[in-house]
Design a protein around this motif. Structure first.
Motif, PDB file in Angstrom:
ATOM      1  N   ILE A  26       0.828  -1.205   0.000  1.00 28.79           N
ATOM      2  CA  ILE A  26       0.000   0.000   0.000  1.00 28.79           C
ATOM      3  C   ILE A  26       0.864   1.257   0.000  1.00 28.79           C
ATOM      4  O   ILE A  26       0.608   2.202  -0.750  1.00 28.79           O
ATOM      5  CB  ILE A  26      -0.954  -0.021   1.208  1.00 28.79           C
ATOM      6  CG1 ILE A  26      -2.068  -1.033   0.961  1.00 28.79           C
ATOM      7  CG2 ILE A  26      -1.541   1.359   1.466  1.00 28.79           C
ATOM      8  CD1 ILE A  26      -3.021  -1.195   2.100  1.00 28.79           C
ATOM      9  N   THR A  50      -8.487   4.721   0.805  1.00 26.19           N
ATOM     10  CA  THR A  50      -8.430   3.313   1.159  1.00 26.19           C
ATOM     11  C   THR A  50      -9.583   2.973   2.101  1.00 26.19           C
ATOM     12  O   THR A  50      -9.969   3.787   2.940  1.00 26.19           O
ATOM     13  CB  THR A  50      -7.092   2.942   1.821  1.00 26.19           C
ATOM     14  OG1 THR A  50      -7.093   1.543   2.143  1.00 26.19           O
ATOM     15  CG2 THR A  50      -6.835   3.745   3.093  1.00 26.19           C
ATOM     16  N   ARG A 105      -9.250   0.281   3.940  1.00 26.30           N
ATOM     17  CA  ARG A 105      -8.586  -0.698   4.791  1.00 26.30           C
ATOM     18  C   ARG A 105      -8.634  -0.262   6.260  1.00 26.30           C
ATOM     19  O   ARG A 105      -9.302   0.700   6.630  1.00 26.30           O
ATOM     20  CB  ARG A 105      -7.140  -0.892   4.312  1.00 26.30           C
ATOM     21  CG  ARG A 105      -7.031  -1.490   2.906  1.00 26.30           C
ATOM     22  CD  ARG A 105      -7.354  -2.971   2.883  1.00 26.30           C
ATOM     23  NE  ARG A 105      -6.381  -3.706   3.690  1.00 26.30           N
ATOM     24  CZ  ARG A 105      -5.194  -4.114   3.229  1.00 26.30           C
ATOM     25  NH1 ARG A 105      -4.840  -3.870   1.983  1.00 26.30           N
ATOM     26  NH2 ARG A 105      -4.369  -4.787   4.011  1.00 26.30           N
TER      27      ARG A 105
END
Length: 275
Positions: free
Chosen positions: A86, A103, A105
């Protein structure tokens, strides 16, 4: 227009910056649209939108066509599984001219990016790729308990160092209240007008989506244009086929000619060669 240096240390200008977004939070509204091709990037700039977002894989082509608007590069959830992956992709996108990365995440990933002073856009509310956890595609925050837990997620994202957040399909009143209580720049996708940024996909705005979501509104009709283009293409191909079959194509205008004396000379040489 703000004068800036890009992450690649190149002088440039931007419609907005992280600082101007923060300064204007709660007092003005911005607009954002997806742009994943050069044509879309040019259209977004000519239309005067404030911000664009693209898949990080398309960052180079988008930035090459649009050098002014605040660009967020979305990092695919499954494309870059490790923190190192990433970070590598984030810096690649920034080097190509992106101003922020998006993102969906974990907060640990957000912290890792924020530690490097990378402006991060999180993704809260309905995250379609995680919809198994929310029992399908639905609005998130429909009950008081769920809305409060969502608010706490916004605060955790802010504490992790996030700067912006894509807030997707959250009840409008909930979005408005959360936006007033967070320093995050709230980018509303189907979450009403209470966010800081109104956001829609390019294909939904332009009427080029076969199954637009409920929260989208078509302001154009590209689908009809594509249908007409297809019909025109088929008609042209049929006409070519027919003209080639009956000898109407190629015509004199499409054939290179030759002076008659030169043709006579050529025919004479052919005759001598065959004798």
């Amino acid at each position: 227009m703000k004068r800036v240096y890009t992450w690649a240390a190149k002088p440039s200008e931007r419609t907005v910056t992280v600082a101007s977004l923060r300064q204007g939070k709660g007092s003005r509204k911005w607009t954002q649209v997806t742009a994943n091709s050069q044509d879309e990037a040019v259209a977004a700039e000519e239309a005067g939108l404030d911000m664009i977002i693209c898949n990080s894989a398309n960052a180079e082509r988008v930035r090459s066509a649009n050098t002014k608007q605040f660009l967020t590069a979305a990092l695919g959830i499954t494309n870059f599984p490790t923190e190192a992956d990433i970070l590598r992709e984030a810096f690649r996108a920034l080097d190509l001219g992106a101003d922020a990365v998006m993102t969906a995440r974990s907060m640990d990933i957000v912290r890792a990016l924020a530690k490097e002073d990378i402006p991060v856009m999180g993704h809260l509310g309905l995250v379609p790729r995680k919809s198994t956890w929310t029992d399908g595609l639905r609005a998130i925050g429909k009950t008081g308990i769920e809305a409060f837990e969502l608010y706490r997620k916004f605060k955790r994202l802010e504490e992790a160092g996030g700067v912006l957040v894509e807030a997707e399909v959250i009840p409008g009143p909930v979005m408005a209240e959360i936006s007033k209580r967070t320093g995050l720049i709230t980018v509303s996708l189907g979450s009403g007008g209470g966010g800081d940024v109104d956001y829609l996909f390019m294909e939904d705005i332009c009427g080029d989506s076969p199954n637009p979501p409920r929260h989208a509104r078509a302001f154009g009709n590209l689908a009809a244009l594509r249908e007409r283009m297809h019909a025109e293409r088929v008609a042209a191909l049929e006409s070519f086929r027919d003209a080639a079959a009956d000898g109407r194509f190629p015509g004199e205008a499409e054939i290179a000619g030759m002076d008659q004396p030169e043709m006579d000379s050529f025919l004479d040489m052919l005759e001598k060669d065959s004798s």
